[in-house]
Write a protein that holds these residues in place. Structure first.
Motif, PDB file in Angstrom:
ATOM      1  N   ALA A 278       0.847  -1.195   0.000  1.00 24.63           N
ATOM      2  CA  ALA A 278       0.000   0.000   0.000  1.00 24.63           C
ATOM      3  C   ALA A 278       0.876   1.234   0.000  1.00 24.63           C
ATOM      4  O   ALA A 278       1.923   1.270   0.646  1.00 24.63           O
ATOM      5  CB  ALA A 278      -0.923   0.018   1.219  1.00 24.63           C
ATOM      6  N   SER A 279       0.432   2.232  -0.734  1.00 21.12           N
ATOM      7  CA  SER A 279       1.082   3.543  -0.750  1.00 21.12           C
ATOM      8  C   SER A 279       0.042   4.557  -0.320  1.00 21.12           C
ATOM      9  O   SER A 279      -1.038   4.641  -0.924  1.00 21.12           O
ATOM     10  CB  SER A 279       1.620   3.877  -2.137  1.00 21.12           C
ATOM     11  N   LEU A 280       0.362   5.309   0.727  1.00 20.76           N
ATOM     12  CA  LEU A 280      -0.551   6.283   1.293  1.00 20.76           C
ATOM     13  C   LEU A 280      -0.172   7.676   0.819  1.00 20.76           C
ATOM     14  O   LEU A 280       1.002   8.049   0.886  1.00 20.76           O
ATOM     15  CB  LEU A 280      -0.472   6.278   2.821  1.00 20.76           C
ATOM     16  N   ALA A 281      -1.137   8.452   0.356  1.00 19.58           N
ATOM     17  CA  ALA A 281      -0.897   9.863   0.048  1.00 19.58           C
ATOM     18  C   ALA A 281      -0.838  10.595   1.379  1.00 19.58           C
ATOM     19  O   ALA A 281      -1.736  10.465   2.217  1.00 19.58           O
ATOM     20  CB  ALA A 281      -2.013  10.427  -0.818  1.00 19.58           C
ATOM     21  N   LEU A 282       0.235  11.346   1.580  1.00 19.12           N
ATOM     22  CA  LEU A 282       0.427  12.083   2.832  1.00 19.12           C
ATOM     23  C   LEU A 282       0.460  13.577   2.559  1.00 19.12           C
ATOM     24  O   LEU A 282       1.024  14.011   1.554  1.00 19.12           O
ATOM     25  CB  LEU A 282       1.740  11.669   3.506  1.00 19.12           C
ATOM     26  N   VAL A 283      -0.144  14.338   3.454  1.00 17.92           N
ATOM     27  CA  VAL A 283      -0.104  15.796   3.381  1.00 17.92           C
ATOM     28  C   VAL A 283       0.396  16.324   4.725  1.00 17.92           C
ATOM     29  O   VAL A 283       0.174  15.714   5.758  1.00 17.92           O
ATOM     30  CB  VAL A 283      -1.484  16.411   3.039  1.00 17.92           C
ATOM     31  N   ARG A 284       1.073  17.460   4.663  1.00 16.36           N
ATOM     32  CA  ARG A 284       1.605  18.074   5.891  1.00 16.36           C
ATOM     33  C   ARG A 284       0.585  19.081   6.404  1.00 16.36           C
ATOM     34  O   ARG A 284       0.058  19.887   5.647  1.00 16.36           O
ATOM     35  CB  ARG A 284       2.923  18.773   5.600  1.00 16.36           C
ATOM     36  N   VAL A 285       0.306  19.009   7.697  1.00 17.66           N
ATOM     37  CA  VAL A 285      -0.614  19.951   8.322  1.00 17.66           C
ATOM     38  C   VAL A 285       0.067  20.619   9.500  1.00 17.66           C
ATOM     39  O   VAL A 285       0.942  20.033  10.148  1.00 17.66           O
ATOM     40  CB  VAL A 285      -1.930  19.274   8.780  1.00 17.66           C
ATOM     41  N   ASP A 286      -0.309  21.853   9.746  1.00 17.29           N
ATOM     42  CA  ASP A 286       0.258  22.592  10.875  1.00 17.29           C
ATOM     43  C   ASP A 286      -0.317  22.131  12.205  1.00 17.29           C
ATOM     44  O   ASP A 286       0.362  22.180  13.224  1.00 17.29           O
ATOM     45  CB  ASP A 286       0.004  24.097  10.706  1.00 17.29           C
ATOM     46  N   ARG A 287      -1.560  21.696  12.179  1.00 23.11           N
ATOM     47  CA  ARG A 287      -2.211  21.234  13.407  1.00 23.11           C
ATOM     48  C   ARG A 287      -2.852  19.874  13.133  1.00 23.11           C
ATOM     49  O   ARG A 287      -3.877  19.801  12.466  1.00 23.11           O
ATOM     50  CB  ARG A 287      -3.249  22.230  13.870  1.00 23.11           C
ATOM     51  N   ALA A 288      -2.250  18.870  13.681  1.00 26.12           N
ATOM     52  CA  ALA A 288      -2.745  17.506  13.467  1.00 26.12           C
ATOM     53  C   ALA A 288      -3.628  17.049  14.616  1.00 26.12           C
ATOM     54  O   ALA A 288      -3.745  15.855  14.878  1.00 26.12           O
ATOM     55  CB  ALA A 288      -1.557  16.562  13.280  1.00 26.12           C
ATOM     56  N   ASP A 289      -4.271  17.991  15.308  1.00 26.09           N
ATOM     57  CA  ASP A 289      -5.094  17.666  16.478  1.00 26.09           C
ATOM     58  C   ASP A 289      -6.158  16.608  16.184  1.00 26.09           C
ATOM     59  O   ASP A 289      -6.433  15.759  17.020  1.00 26.09           O
ATOM     60  CB  ASP A 289      -5.812  18.917  16.998  1.00 26.09           C
ATOM     61  N   ARG A 290      -6.771  16.681  15.006  1.00 29.69           N
ATOM     62  CA  ARG A 290      -7.857  15.756  14.649  1.00 29.69           C
ATOM     63  C   ARG A 290      -7.354  14.462  14.022  1.00 29.69           C
ATOM     64  O   ARG A 290      -8.146  13.568  13.744  1.00 29.69           O
ATOM     65  CB  ARG A 290      -8.812  16.444  13.671  1.00 29.69           C
ATOM     66  N   TYR A 291      -6.071  14.358  13.781  1.00 26.26           N
ATOM     67  CA  TYR A 291      -5.537  13.226  13.020  1.00 26.26           C
ATOM     68  C   TYR A 291      -4.343  12.624  13.747  1.00 26.26           C
ATOM     69  O   TYR A 291      -3.622  13.305  14.454  1.00 26.26           O
ATOM     70  CB  TYR A 291      -5.052  13.683  11.635  1.00 26.26           C
ATOM     71  N   GLY A 292      -4.082  11.380  13.495  1.00 24.43           N
ATOM     72  CA  GLY A 292      -2.806  10.808  13.877  1.00 24.43           C
ATOM     73  C   GLY A 292      -1.808  11.149  12.782  1.00 24.43           C
ATOM     74  O   GLY A 292      -2.194  11.408  11.642  1.00 24.43           O
ATOM     75  N   THR A 293      -0.543  11.185  13.126  1.00 24.49           N
ATOM     76  CA  THR A 293       0.473  11.480  12.118  1.00 24.49           C
ATOM     77  C   THR A 293       1.130  10.190  11.642  1.00 24.49           C
ATOM     78  O   THR A 293       1.090   9.165  12.320  1.00 24.49           O
ATOM     79  CB  THR A 293       1.544  12.456  12.655  1.00 24.49           C
ATOM     80  N   VAL A 294       1.730  10.294  10.463  1.00 20.98           N
ATOM     81  CA  VAL A 294       2.402   9.155   9.846  1.00 20.98           C
ATOM     82  C   VAL A 294       3.874   9.518   9.714  1.00 20.98           C
ATOM     83  O   VAL A 294       4.203  10.569   9.159  1.00 20.98           O
ATOM     84  CB  VAL A 294       1.815   8.840   8.452  1.00 20.98           C
TER      85      VAL A 294
END
Length: 174
Positions: free
Chosen positions: A69-85
């Motif tokens: 699997a290949s996941l599309a990743l985006v950078r966010v300034d506030r990852a409060d609602r998401y887990g990070t990869v």
């Protein structure tokens, strides 16, 4: 009805409707089985907006022969609602999923994936299973990669405010 068979976009669309909610991985397993998928396929969350290049993600996946699997990743300034990869800077292999942490910056999954059907082989048919919580974390070190999109627009349409923002984004593009 809107997409029909996809012919107006020179696509061939087929559909599989899950008989009951099966979670993200359970539903993908159901679809892969029902449609007899034998090649890697695109899977996209229906409640997000992502402007990254799908052909780039597919090419990234194909460059890694062992990729499950290949996941599309985006950078966010506030990852409060998401887990990070977290990914290895040289190989792009996913090395960790970090649970939600207030105020943290980081790469998050955009909910867009290229997946090999074999990734879903361990998902029990007919069971409610989460791709994000049950499948991906167990596949670290087993062909899981992150393709970083530095300039892609990402919007999770999970709040009324974000939904309104999505409508503005789509109106601006038409």
């Amino acid at each position: 009805a809107y997409a029909a068979d996809g012919a107006r976009w020179r696509l061939r669309l087929r559909y599989a409707r899950e008989p009951k909610p099966l979670g993200t991985a359970g539903a993908l397993r159901f679809a892969a089985d029902a449609l007899d998928l034998r090649e890697s396929f695109l899977a996209l969350n229906g409640d997000t907006f992502f402007s990254g290049s799908l052909p780039r993600l597919v090419a990234f996946h194909r460059q890694k022969p062992e990729a499950q699997a290949s996941l599309a990743l985006v950078r966010v300034d506030r990852a409060d609602r998401y887990g990070t990869v977290q990914v290895d800077a040289e190989t792009d292999a996913v090395t960790a999923f970090v649970e939600k942490q207030p105020g943290r910056q980081g790469w998050i999954s955009a909910g867009v994936y290229v997946m090999a059907p074999a990734l879903l082989a361990g998902v029990p048919p007919g069971r409610n299973v989460s791709l994000e919580r049950d499948v991906f974390p167990r596949r670290i070190g087993q062909g899981l990669y992150g393709c970083r999109f530095k300039d892609a627009v990402f919007l999770d349409i999970g709040t009324p405010e974000a939904y309104a923002q999505a409508a503005s984004l789509l109106d601006a593009g038409s």
